[in-house]
Design a protein around this motif. Structure first.
Motif, short mmCIF file in Angstrom:
data_model
loop_
_atom_site.label_atom_id
_atom_site.label_comp_id
_atom_site.label_asym_id
_atom_site.label_seq_id
_atom_site.Cartn_x
_atom_site.Cartn_y
_atom_site.Cartn_z
N ASN A 42 44.98 22.87 30.28
CA ASN A 42 45.87 22.39 29.73
C ASN A 42 45.34 20.88 29.26
O ASN A 42 44.85 20.12 30.06
CB ASN A 42 46.96 21.98 30.87
CG ASN A 42 48.44 21.48 30.11
OD1 ASN A 42 48.16 20.92 29.05
ND2 ASN A 42 49.40 21.81 30.60
N THR A 45 47.14 17.81 31.45
CA THR A 45 47.04 17.61 32.76
C THR A 45 45.66 17.94 33.44
O THR A 45 45.23 17.64 34.59
CB THR A 45 47.92 18.86 33.62
OG1 THR A 45 47.68 20.01 33.49
CG2 THR A 45 49.61 18.27 33.33
N GLU A 47 44.75 20.78 34.26
CA GLU A 47 44.84 22.13 35.20
C GLU A 47 44.61 23.29 34.32
O GLU A 47 45.08 23.24 32.86
CB GLU A 47 46.33 22.05 35.94
CG GLU A 47 46.48 20.82 36.79
CD GLU A 47 45.56 20.87 37.74
OE1 GLU A 47 45.27 21.86 38.46
OE2 GLU A 47 45.00 19.69 38.42
N LYS A 48 44.36 24.61 34.97
CA LYS A 48 44.38 25.64 34.32
C LYS A 48 45.83 26.14 33.90
O LYS A 48 46.67 26.20 34.52
CB LYS A 48 43.75 26.76 35.29
CG LYS A 48 43.50 28.19 34.63
CD LYS A 48 42.48 28.88 35.51
CE LYS A 48 42.23 30.33 34.99
NZ LYS A 48 41.11 30.32 34.20
N MET A 49 45.89 26.48 32.36
CA MET A 49 47.06 27.06 32.03
C MET A 49 47.20 28.45 32.54
O MET A 49 46.34 29.28 32.82
CB MET A 49 46.91 27.02 30.35
CG MET A 49 46.77 25.71 29.92
SD MET A 49 46.91 25.62 28.27
CE MET A 49 45.66 26.78 27.44
#
Length: 59
Positions: A42, A45, A47-49
């Motif tokens: 993402n 962020t 972070e992993k989507m």
């Protein structure tokens, strides 16, 4: 007019820190997985989507 410079610093410093932290987070995720994750993270962020998995329907 010194207050204009103070306001600019108040806006620029947190933005710079945000992008620095985001880049560090993405770099750590790529290093951990040993691959380029450009289209898997993402961008807001780092972070992993979530990946939707399609369930196979038995006929």
């Amino acid at each position: 007019m010194w207050w204009i410079r103070v306001m600019l610093l108040i806006m620029v410093i947190p933005t710079g820190l945000y992008y620095w932290a985001l880049g560090k987070n993405v770099s750590d995720a790529e290093e951990k997985n040993n691959r380029d994750m450009s289209y898997e993270l993402n961008p807001f962020t780092g972070e992993k989507m979530p990946v939707e998995t399609k369930k196979k329907v038995k006929k």
